[in-house]
Design a protein around this motif. Sequence first.
Motif, mmCIF file in Angstrom:
data_model
loop_
_atom_site.group_PDB
_atom_site.id
_atom_site.type_symbol
_atom_site.label_atom_id
_atom_site.label_comp_id
_atom_site.label_asym_id
_atom_site.label_seq_id
_atom_site.Cartn_x
_atom_site.Cartn_y
_atom_site.Cartn_z
ATOM 1 N N SER A 145 0.813 -1.210 0.000
ATOM 2 C CA SER A 145 0.000 0.000 0.000
ATOM 3 C C SER A 145 0.853 1.268 0.000
ATOM 4 C CB SER A 145 -0.920 -0.013 1.226
ATOM 5 O OG SER A 145 -1.667 1.164 1.312
ATOM 6 N N MET A 146 2.124 1.144 0.357
ATOM 7 C CA MET A 146 2.984 2.339 0.407
ATOM 8 C C MET A 146 4.115 2.292 -0.612
ATOM 9 S SD MET A 146 3.251 3.143 4.461
ATOM 10 C CE MET A 146 2.568 1.796 5.350
ATOM 11 N N GLN A 149 4.372 5.210 -3.284
ATOM 12 C CA GLN A 149 4.718 6.506 -2.685
ATOM 13 C C GLN A 149 6.203 6.527 -2.305
ATOM 14 O OE1 GLN A 149 1.598 5.727 0.021
ATOM 15 N NE2 GLN A 149 0.288 7.379 -0.706
ATOM 16 N N ARG A 173 8.519 11.933 3.230
ATOM 17 C CA ARG A 173 7.478 11.242 3.999
ATOM 18 C C ARG A 173 8.031 9.931 4.573
ATOM 19 N NH1 ARG A 173 1.503 9.985 1.454
ATOM 20 N NH2 ARG A 173 0.661 8.758 3.186
ATOM 21 N N PHE A 174 8.888 9.287 3.794
ATOM 22 C CA PHE A 174 9.413 7.992 4.217
ATOM 23 C C PHE A 174 10.916 8.007 4.488
ATOM 24 C CE2 PHE A 174 5.751 7.276 1.443
ATOM 25 C CZ PHE A 174 4.920 6.609 2.320
ATOM 26 N N ASP B 84 -4.810 6.136 2.913
ATOM 27 C CA ASP B 84 -3.510 6.430 2.297
ATOM 28 C C ASP B 84 -2.834 7.653 2.921
ATOM 29 O OD1 ASP B 84 -5.544 7.943 1.268
ATOM 30 O OD2 ASP B 84 -4.829 7.912 -0.788
ATOM 31 N N HIS B 85 -3.474 8.252 3.911
ATOM 32 C CA HIS B 85 -2.828 9.332 4.665
ATOM 33 C C HIS B 85 -2.132 8.784 5.907
ATOM 34 C CE1 HIS B 85 -4.855 12.955 2.735
ATOM 35 N NE2 HIS B 85 -5.334 11.909 2.098
ATOM 36 N N LEU B 86 -2.352 7.524 6.191
ATOM 37 C CA LEU B 86 -1.852 6.937 7.441
ATOM 38 C C LEU B 86 -0.677 6.019 7.123
ATOM 39 C CD1 LEU B 86 -5.368 6.053 8.924
ATOM 40 C CD2 LEU B 86 -4.043 8.140 9.264
ATOM 41 N N ASP B 87 0.493 6.341 7.664
ATOM 42 C CA ASP B 87 1.701 5.598 7.311
ATOM 43 C C ASP B 87 2.215 4.697 8.428
ATOM 44 O OD1 ASP B 87 1.676 6.959 4.889
ATOM 45 O OD2 ASP B 87 2.968 8.561 5.645
#
Lengths: 417, 276
Positions: A145-146, A149, A173-174, B84-87
């Motif tokens: 899911s990530m 990004q 962000r990551f 998708d805003h929550l990482d």
Amino acid sequence: MKLMWFHLMPYTELPEDFRTRSPSVWIDIDPKLFDPARGHLMYNDFMDELEYAAECGFDAICVNEHHANGYGQMPSPNLIAASLARNTQKSALCIMGNSVALYNPPTRVAEEMAMIDCISGGRVIAGFPVGSPQDTCFAYGQNPSMLRQRYYEGIDFIRQAWTRDEVFAFDGRFNQQRYVNVWPRPVQKPHPPIWIPGGGSVETWHYCAEQDYVYCFLSYFGYKVAREQMHGYWAEIRRLGKEPNPYRAGFLQFVGVAETRAEAMKLYREPAEYFYGRCLHVDPRWVVPPGYMTEATIRARVESQMQIAAKVSAGGGPSVNQNATDFEGIVDNGYVLVGSPDEVAEKLREVALDLGVGHLMLLLQFGNMNKDLTKYNTKLFAERVMPQIKDLFDDQWEDKWWIKPMPRAQLSSKAAA
Amino acid sequence: MVDQANAARAAQLEGGGMSKPEASTILVNGLPCRVWAKGEGAPLGYLPGIGGLPRWTPFLDQLAATRRVIAPSLPGFPGGIGHDHLDTHFDWLLATHDLLTAAGLAGADVIASSVSGALAADAAGVWPLLIKRLVLIAPFGLFDASDPPTDIWAQRPGHLNGLLCNDTQTYKDFVAQPDSVDAIEWKVEQMRAQETSARFLFPLGNTGLAKRLRRITCSTLLLWGERDRVMPFTYAERFASGIAGKSEIVKIATAGHLAELDAPTSAADAVLTFLQ
């Protein structure tokens, strides 16, 4: 046109009953099947073959990244490319590529590619794939899911690391890094050409167009399957008002050349059936982890499936079978293009024009093809096919996405030899 | 648009012996999340398992006979967006807190099933006053390599449906597309729900909860389908031995991982008995 020689480095001794004995060639392939002593010979043969292709005059030699995979034995393509940088002189080194989301921080990717660019005197093409779900989510445990990004952020990080001329902080962000300073710097300015392998999503087309990166459609299923994808890509490029330069695109094709078509059918049957039968034995459980596909792609695929279903119910159907494992099916469906040099040249010219691709990547070793046959295929292609298609596009288009090596006079004695 | 879709969905739930829940929308991180509610009495929260809550269920209807059942949708589950805003796990934990609070469930009894159990268990430990009593139905959050849960994200197409309930048809009915809903959007919603679970639990389902279980001081019921093919029963014992508050384990016969779908009456009876 650029003709590029691509190696997957498949394990060439998977047993005959592999499909029934092993659940998959990828992720849960039986570790006991790997014989390191045979691996030693395979790696050395494969690297010989890549170096031979460079000697034969191919514009580039290409390596790629796979993990826990019986048909792709390059977990680190950079290791192979570093060796090739020393042992070849002119060919571009197309690293196709590094899955940047797997590396945290992506500094490592920026550093290693810059090292190879220095060693080779500016011959690196930097490929950045999202990475297959098998490699990224299952072999490396990345969150599906990530993944995208992280991927986009990673490329942005690398590009900044290569181009900014001061030490800088990256607050992503990551990825957070207080001091980014890639040392060494790449030879090519502003940076090595960036190419993006993709599976046909509109988002990837937009991304490549906006960032001015090369889009590559890399599939094992040949030119017939590629038509829809590449035509969609060019339609989007035109819609975005970009120049339809064929060097914006790359495409991969398996090829087997012999003196006659009958001879080619005889020579390449076994390696092709080995590849499509054993190497592509992938358990569907590893194919679509939730979140890997974007919602836009899911929508497009569901719509496409509904259209295909409607077509089938109306008496039509998908024109290309993607499950063939017998050689006749493999050839008929266009996965492997076989024939005499003239036949192959004519077909590749037609394919390149139809798909509009200026960077043609060729798999001239596939499956369990041995070194002798690989060299035969490579030499025949270089001597009898390449001259017939090499000039394609060059009178109309400039390849703005190609390597910019150092002047020969500045190269080390070994590199200039 | 999300509000309209949620209202339309609620309207479709009439029939089949069930009346529709009331639909409303709350914001989590500024993005809409659906809340379905039904019944009168003390509030009882429900956070659904894998796939979220695409339709109201007989289990919730039975609870609603004596309690006000409130089922807020986590971001990314059907009716909610913003996953998708929550990482990070911290992001998800705060979202769970905000969701329960905004839905009027602060200090209430809460049921959390399967994947949501990992979040509710942590929330109960971090904010001891947030959840009064906790029901966990085969929760995620722990991982033991010697007895791993089934890898729900590595399943062949169509196989997951057969794993979640004892009766495959029960789950098929649960996620079946209503006639009046757009087929593509329904499919996208289902896929988004699957992605949501993966986003906070991939790859092992291990949130590090083991070292925080001792913070859970509320009474906890661990409900487990006897035929759970996803989460081994040994995890019930791991949870029970780790939780500081009083805990009890109840097995539900002829039920799978989503026991409340397979055996709504037995599951609702067990919950209501525990909450008496």
